[in-house]
Write an enzyme that holds these catalytic residues in place. Structure first.
Site, PDB file in Angstrom:
ATOM      1  N   CYS A  32      26.992 -38.404 -12.261  1.00 31.90           N
ATOM      2  CA  CYS A  32      25.958 -38.133 -13.203  1.00 31.90           C
ATOM      3  C   CYS A  32      25.477 -36.752 -13.255  1.00 31.90           C
ATOM      4  CB  CYS A  32      24.797 -39.346 -13.003  1.00 31.90           C
ATOM      5  SG  CYS A  32      23.433 -39.127 -14.200  1.00 31.90           S
ATOM      6  N   CYS A  60      21.740 -36.442 -13.148  1.00 31.76           N
ATOM      7  CA  CYS A  60      20.938 -36.573 -12.108  1.00 31.76           C
ATOM      8  C   CYS A  60      21.395 -35.718 -10.989  1.00 31.76           C
ATOM      9  CB  CYS A  60      21.489 -38.129 -11.448  1.00 31.76           C
ATOM     10  SG  CYS A  60      20.719 -39.570 -12.328  1.00 31.76           S
TER      11      CYS A  60
END
Length: 176
Positions: free
Chosen positions: A130, A133
């Site tokens: 991700c 993130c």
């Protein structure tokens, strides 16, 4: 199973992983809590039972009960967040501006130093791929006083633990 037994299970074609696992187990850039928590959160995120068992057996005793719980919580919360935020980032449109409506209380009170928890969340985010993130957690970790070299060390641990888990999962499948 010990970390040494886990290393011994790796086939010859994964010798580099065996070497990396051994050297990263004593990575000097991270303190004991950062190192142990990164290994444990990464193993949990990698989803291979024997890898997780060996790493928790090796590094769990080096953590307080609160830190062990926090490492587990980092893997748990990022397992959810990485899917959700990867979706909002990749699909775009209105999704990034919509409230997530997902509980993330552990991130506010992880039970350990914020920078350590965020480092573990970053390692799990690297495993789960991700980008949003990873960028967010890297920024918080650096703002919390850790260096880029410490971030790199944590991601090297995550990469190696994930690769070990994948190799052993594949070997288990081939043997089964």
């Amino acid at each position: 199973m010990s970390l040494e037994a886990l290393r011994a299970r790796l086939p010859e074609y994964a010798k580099d992983l065996k070497l990396n696992l051994g050297s990263l187990a004593t990575e000097p850039l991270l303190n004991q809590q950062q190192l142990a928590g990164t290994f444990i959160a990464s193993a949990l995120a990698s989803r291979h039972a024997a890898t997780t068992q060996a790493i928790v057996a090796e590094f769990g005793p080096k953590l307080s009960a609160e830190a062990l719980t926090a490492a587990k919580a980092a893997a748990a919360i990022m397992g959810m967040n990485n899917v959700y935020y990867r979706f909002t980032h990749l699909v775009g449109g209105d999704y990034p501006n919509m409230p997530a409506k997902l509980r993330m209380n552990v991130m506010a009170k992880p039970g350990v130093e914020k920078a350590d928890f965020e480092l573990w969340a970053l390692a799990v985010s690297a495993i789960n791929g991700c980008g949003m993130c990873m960028e967010s957690h890297e920024k918080i970790v650096l703002h919390g006083g850790l260096s880029k070299e410490q971030v790199q060390a944590a991601v090297r641990i995550a990469a190696t633990v994930h690769a070990v888990a994948a190799v052993l999962d594949g070997e288990d499948a081939l043997a089964g």
